[in-house]
Motif scaffolding. Structure first.
Motif, PDB file in Angstrom:
ATOM      1  N   ALA A  21      -3.506  74.027  19.831  1.00 35.27           N
ATOM      2  CA  ALA A  21      -3.259  72.584  19.785  1.00 35.27           C
ATOM      3  C   ALA A  21      -3.437  72.056  18.358  1.00 35.27           C
ATOM      4  CB  ALA A  21      -4.196  71.857  20.745  1.00 35.27           C
ATOM      5  N   ILE A  22      -4.432  72.595  17.646  1.00 36.54           N
ATOM      6  CA  ILE A  22      -4.638  72.198  16.251  1.00 36.54           C
ATOM      7  C   ILE A  22      -3.404  72.549  15.427  1.00 36.54           C
ATOM      8  CG2 ILE A  22      -5.951  72.705  14.162  1.00 36.54           C
ATOM      9  CD1 ILE A  22      -8.425  73.063  15.922  1.00 36.54           C
ATOM     10  N   ALA A  23      -2.941  73.799  15.587  1.00 33.08           N
ATOM     11  CA  ALA A  23      -1.779  74.246  14.819  1.00 33.08           C
ATOM     12  C   ALA A  23      -0.537  73.421  15.168  1.00 33.08           C
ATOM     13  CB  ALA A  23      -1.517  75.732  15.087  1.00 33.08           C
ATOM     14  N   ALA A  24      -0.333  73.183  16.468  1.00 35.59           N
ATOM     15  CA  ALA A  24       0.838  72.411  16.896  1.00 35.59           C
ATOM     16  C   ALA A  24       0.758  70.971  16.397  1.00 35.59           C
ATOM     17  CB  ALA A  24       0.944  72.436  18.420  1.00 35.59           C
ATOM     18  N   GLY A  25      -0.441  70.385  16.471  1.00 32.82           N
ATOM     19  CA  GLY A  25      -0.601  69.010  16.016  1.00 32.82           C
ATOM     20  C   GLY A  25      -0.375  68.857  14.527  1.00 32.82           C
ATOM     21  N   VAL A  26      -0.953  69.767  13.742  1.00 33.56           N
ATOM     22  CA  VAL A  26      -0.762  69.717  12.285  1.00 33.56           C
ATOM     23  C   VAL A  26       0.718  69.884  11.946  1.00 33.56           C
ATOM     24  CG1 VAL A  26      -1.262  70.898  10.114  1.00 33.56           C
ATOM     25  CG2 VAL A  26      -3.098  70.500  11.758  1.00 33.56           C
ATOM     26  N   VAL A  77      -4.664  68.476  35.758  1.00 34.03           N
ATOM     27  CA  VAL A  77      -4.538  67.221  35.009  1.00 34.03           C
ATOM     28  C   VAL A  77      -5.434  67.227  33.779  1.00 34.03           C
ATOM     29  CG1 VAL A  77      -4.858  64.717  35.114  1.00 34.03           C
ATOM     30  CG2 VAL A  77      -3.871  65.947  37.067  1.00 34.03           C
ATOM     31  N   THR A  78      -6.676  67.691  33.936  1.00 30.43           N
ATOM     32  CA  THR A  78      -7.616  67.685  32.806  1.00 30.43           C
ATOM     33  C   THR A  78      -7.134  68.553  31.640  1.00 30.43           C
ATOM     34  OG1 THR A  78      -9.585  67.084  34.065  1.00 30.43           O
ATOM     35  CG2 THR A  78      -9.938  68.361  32.075  1.00 30.43           C
ATOM     36  N   PRO A  79      -6.772  69.831  31.864  1.00 25.39           N
ATOM     37  CA  PRO A  79      -6.313  70.631  30.723  1.00 25.39           C
ATOM     38  C   PRO A  79      -5.060  70.073  30.067  1.00 25.39           C
ATOM     39  CG  PRO A  79      -6.041  71.842  32.783  1.00 25.39           C
ATOM     40  CD  PRO A  79      -6.900  70.666  33.076  1.00 25.39           C
ATOM     41  N   ILE A  80      -4.137  69.532  30.853  1.00 20.85           N
ATOM     42  CA  ILE A  80      -2.925  68.956  30.265  1.00 20.85           C
ATOM     43  C   ILE A  80      -3.291  67.749  29.389  1.00 20.85           C
ATOM     44  CG2 ILE A  80      -0.797  67.719  30.791  1.00 20.85           C
ATOM     45  CD1 ILE A  80      -0.562  69.495  33.300  1.00 20.85           C
ATOM     46  N   GLY A  81      -4.163  66.887  29.922  1.00 23.22           N
ATOM     47  CA  GLY A  81      -4.595  65.730  29.150  1.00 23.22           C
ATOM     48  C   GLY A  81      -5.338  66.116  27.886  1.00 23.22           C
ATOM     49  N   LEU A  82      -6.207  67.135  27.983  1.00 23.63           N
ATOM     50  CA  LEU A  82      -6.987  67.573  26.821  1.00 23.63           C
ATOM     51  C   LEU A  82      -6.083  68.116  25.731  1.00 23.63           C
ATOM     52  CD1 LEU A  82      -9.627  68.252  25.372  1.00 23.63           C
ATOM     53  CD2 LEU A  82      -9.706  70.388  26.675  1.00 23.63           C
ATOM     54  N   ILE A  83      -5.177  69.037  26.086  1.00 26.23           N
ATOM     55  CA  ILE A  83      -4.327  69.654  25.080  1.00 26.23           C
ATOM     56  C   ILE A  83      -3.390  68.624  24.456  1.00 26.23           C
ATOM     57  CG2 ILE A  83      -2.510  71.360  24.700  1.00 26.23           C
ATOM     58  CD1 ILE A  83      -5.367  72.482  25.041  1.00 26.23           C
ATOM     59  N   ALA A  84      -2.808  67.749  25.282  1.00 25.66           N
ATOM     60  CA  ALA A  84      -1.914  66.720  24.739  1.00 25.66           C
ATOM     61  C   ALA A  84      -2.669  65.783  23.794  1.00 25.66           C
ATOM     62  CB  ALA A  84      -1.274  65.932  25.880  1.00 25.66           C
ATOM     63  N   THR A  85      -3.903  65.428  24.156  1.00 24.06           N
ATOM     64  CA  THR A  85      -4.722  64.573  23.286  1.00 24.06           C
ATOM     65  C   THR A  85      -4.998  65.250  21.956  1.00 24.06           C
ATOM     66  OG1 THR A  85      -5.800  63.548  25.201  1.00 24.06           O
ATOM     67  CG2 THR A  85      -6.899  63.323  23.080  1.00 24.06           C
ATOM     68  N   GLY A 130       2.641  66.739  12.804  1.00 23.84           N
ATOM     69  CA  GLY A 130       2.417  65.681  11.832  1.00 23.84           C
ATOM     70  C   GLY A 130       3.172  65.896  10.534  1.00 23.84           C
ATOM     71  N   GLN A 131       3.356  67.165  10.160  1.00 25.83           N
ATOM     72  CA  GLN A 131       4.068  67.466   8.917  1.00 25.83           C
ATOM     73  C   GLN A 131       5.581  67.418   9.107  1.00 25.83           C
ATOM     74  OE1 GLN A 131       2.398  68.037   5.843  1.00 25.83           O
ATOM     75  NE2 GLN A 131       0.812  67.185   7.167  1.00 25.83           N
ATOM     76  N   LEU A 132       6.060  67.914  10.250  1.00 26.19           N
ATOM     77  CA  LEU A 132       7.498  68.002  10.477  1.00 26.19           C
ATOM     78  C   LEU A 132       8.093  66.695  10.998  1.00 26.19           C
ATOM     79  CD1 LEU A 132       7.628  71.558  12.118  1.00 26.19           C
ATOM     80  CD2 LEU A 132       8.156  70.936   9.749  1.00 26.19           C
ATOM     81  N   ALA A 133       7.291  65.933  11.710  1.00 28.39           N
ATOM     82  CA  ALA A 133       7.777  64.661  12.267  1.00 28.39           C
ATOM     83  C   ALA A 133       6.764  63.562  11.969  1.00 28.39           C
ATOM     84  CB  ALA A 133       8.013  64.799  13.769  1.00 28.39           C
ATOM     85  N   PRO A 134       6.588  63.219  10.699  1.00 27.21           N
ATOM     86  CA  PRO A 134       5.573  62.208  10.344  1.00 27.21           C
ATOM     87  C   PRO A 134       5.821  60.841  10.951  1.00 27.21           C
ATOM     88  CG  PRO A 134       7.032  62.690   8.486  1.00 27.21           C
ATOM     89  CD  PRO A 134       7.349  63.688   9.541  1.00 27.21           C
ATOM     90  N   PHE A 184      -4.454  65.844  16.155  1.00 24.88           N
ATOM     91  CA  PHE A 184      -4.261  66.632  14.937  1.00 24.88           C
ATOM     92  C   PHE A 184      -2.944  66.324  14.252  1.00 24.88           C
ATOM     93  CE2 PHE A 184      -7.844  68.907  16.570  1.00 24.88           C
ATOM     94  CZ  PHE A 184      -8.532  69.225  15.412  1.00 24.88           C
ATOM     95  N   ALA A 185      -2.020  65.681  14.947  1.00 24.53           N
ATOM     96  CA  ALA A 185      -0.845  65.151  14.261  1.00 24.53           C
ATOM     97  C   ALA A 185      -1.272  64.054  13.288  1.00 24.53           C
ATOM     98  CB  ALA A 185       0.168  64.606  15.272  1.00 24.53           C
ATOM     99  N   PHE A 186      -2.277  63.253  13.710  1.00 25.26           N
ATOM    100  CA  PHE A 186      -2.834  62.234  12.828  1.00 25.26           C
ATOM    101  C   PHE A 186      -3.735  62.849  11.747  1.00 25.26           C
ATOM    102  CE2 PHE A 186      -1.921  59.611  16.618  1.00 25.26           C
ATOM    103  CZ  PHE A 186      -1.276  58.542  16.032  1.00 25.26           C
ATOM    104  N   GLN A 187      -4.439  63.942  12.082  1.00 19.72           N
ATOM    105  CA  GLN A 187      -5.449  64.525  11.196  1.00 19.72           C
ATOM    106  C   GLN A 187      -4.891  65.609  10.277  1.00 19.72           C
ATOM    107  OE1 GLN A 187      -8.718  64.014  10.796  1.00 19.72           O
ATOM    108  NE2 GLN A 187      -9.376  62.790  12.539  1.00 19.72           N
ATOM    109  N   GLY A 188      -3.609  65.943  10.430  1.00 23.04           N
ATOM    110  CA  GLY A 188      -3.058  67.111   9.747  1.00 23.04           C
ATOM    111  C   GLY A 188      -3.285  67.131   8.253  1.00 23.04           C
ATOM    112  N   GLU A 189      -3.055  66.004   7.578  1.00 18.88           N
ATOM    113  CA  GLU A 189      -3.182  65.975   6.118  1.00 18.88           C
ATOM    114  C   GLU A 189      -4.610  66.262   5.686  1.00 18.88           C
ATOM    115  OE1 GLU A 189      -1.209  66.177   2.791  1.00 18.88           O
ATOM    116  OE2 GLU A 189      -0.234  65.560   4.653  1.00 18.88           O
ATOM    117  N   VAL A 190      -5.572  65.708   6.414  1.00 21.86           N
ATOM    118  CA  VAL A 190      -6.988  65.930   6.090  1.00 21.86           C
ATOM    119  C   VAL A 190      -7.347  67.404   6.230  1.00 21.86           C
ATOM    120  CG1 VAL A 190      -9.357  65.401   6.783  1.00 21.86           C
ATOM    121  CG2 VAL A 190      -7.629  63.606   6.775  1.00 21.86           C
TER     122      VAL A 190
END
Length: 365
Positions: free
Chosen positions: A32-37, A238-246, A40-44, A251-257
């Motif tokens: 999820a970290i890798a996908a989010g980063v 529901v919980t794992p789907i919500g967790l991973i999507a969150t 965030g970089q590919l679709a800012p 990390f899309a927001f946190q990618g640059e950091v």
């Protein structure tokens, strides 16, 4: 050498006790970290677009996902089990004391020592305080859901584990906000009381009330067996789907950091690991010295050692925003928790004879 006929049967295999998602939770979080980063970089434009959907500084998409994470956990809590509080009261005394009078303050001290002092050359002061805020939120939220897995893997008493978790959830309603505000204040981190109370309302009170009412209505209409075997099974994904999507959005927001400070992930993990091991040791050894049975002591120690990371993530986002170091620190807690807790499960299973040897002496006294 012949086998001891009185030997205690072996603990359940980890693969048997954990579902596929829980077994590889750290892997999913890393992905999820890798996908989010990458997102965030590919679709800012996506994080920027989602940032527009806010109300009272609360991201609506992330709030919906967080409710999806937390609600299924709240549904499984049976508050009628609190009536069993008189059974083995020492176990509950240890659990509540460690969780609410020791753990938040030890997290504050340990995380402050590492992040503000020892790691000062590597982390800017302002960022370090944000990480400390995330650690405080983790320390003030004892485990609610995963502890049932840890209890099973250590052959814990499931009924008593439910009592421990239910009691902690009730305490969390009134203790979470004051403890967090006190420790944030001591850390010179200012958060308005209104913001904190809104987070407690959104991420503790509402899901807890909704979960309780749902549980009561479903059991009343369809029965306990249908609730356990059908309803909860359908709700489980529901919980794992919500967790991973969150986490992907976070990390899309946190990618640059993260790209600029990859070392920070490891540095944040250090105090969290130290804190987890310390709290487990305090609760576990206290229970052993006090003559508490292993089936109660092991899950009780696991409740304090692990965290209600879904709540911590939610509170960090609500209080500090998705771009904050506090949100990043809570997610690091998710990343390190499962492998570390599995190691402590092994410790608890291997040290079970220590409790069995103490039992006769306790009974005599």
């Amino acid at each position: 050498m012949s086998a001891d006929p009185q030997a205690t049967p072996s603990a359940p295999d980890i693969r048997e006790g954990m579902g596929f998602f829980e077994r590889y939770l750290s892997v999913w979080v890393a992905l999820a970290i890798a996908a989010g980063v990458a997102l965030g970089q590919l679709a800012p434009a996506l994080p920027a677009t989602l940032s527009q959907f806010e109300y009272a500084q609360v991201s609506i998409p992330i709030a919906v996902l967080i409710w999806a994470m937390i609600f299924p956990m709240m549904v499984q809590i049976d508050f009628s089990s609190i009536l069993g509080v008189r059974r083995q009261p020492r176990g509950l005394i240890i659990t509540t004391t460690v969780n609410w009078l020791i753990k938040p303050f030890s997290m504050f001290l340990i995380a402050g020592l590492f992040l503000l002092v020892l790691f000062e050359p590597f982390i800017a002061a302002e960022r370090a305080r944000e990480y400390l805020a995330g650690a405080i939120l983790l320390g003030a939220a004892p485990c609610t859901a995963m502890v049932f897995v840890w209890s099973y893997l250590t052959r814990g008493d499931p009924a008593y584990t439910l009592v421990q978790v239910s009691l902690n959830d009730l305490i969390m309603l009134v203790a979470f906000a004051p403890i967090v505000m006190l420790l944030l204040g001591l850390s010179s981190i200012e958060v308005p009381w209104a913001t904190m109370l809104l987070s407690v309302l959104m991420y503790i009170v509402i899901p807890l009330a909704a979960g309780y009412l749902t549980r009561v209505m479903v059991i009343r209409r369809r029965g306990q067996a249908w609730f356990d075997e059908t309803f909860m099974r359908r709700l489980a994904p529901v919980t794992p789907i919500g967790l991973i999507a969150t986490l992907v959005l976070l990390f899309a927001f946190q990618g640059e950091v993260i790209l600029q400070n990859p070392l920070h992930i490891a540095l944040i993990a250090v105090p969290l690991i130290v804190q987890t091991v310390l709290i487990f040791a305090i609760a576990y050894l206290w229970a052993q010295r006090w003559g508490v049975p292993h089936a109660i002591a092991a899950p009780g120690a696991m409740i304090g050692a692990s965290n209600f990371f879904e709540l911590a993530v939610a509170a960090a986002i609500g209080l500090f925003g998705v771009h904050s170091g506090a949100a990043l620190a809570t997610v690091v807690g998710v990343l390190v928790e499962v492998p570390l807790m599995l190691a402590l499960v092994k410790v608890a299973n291997r040290t079970r004879p220590m409790f069995e040897r103490a039992a006769p002496a306790t009974a005599t006294s």
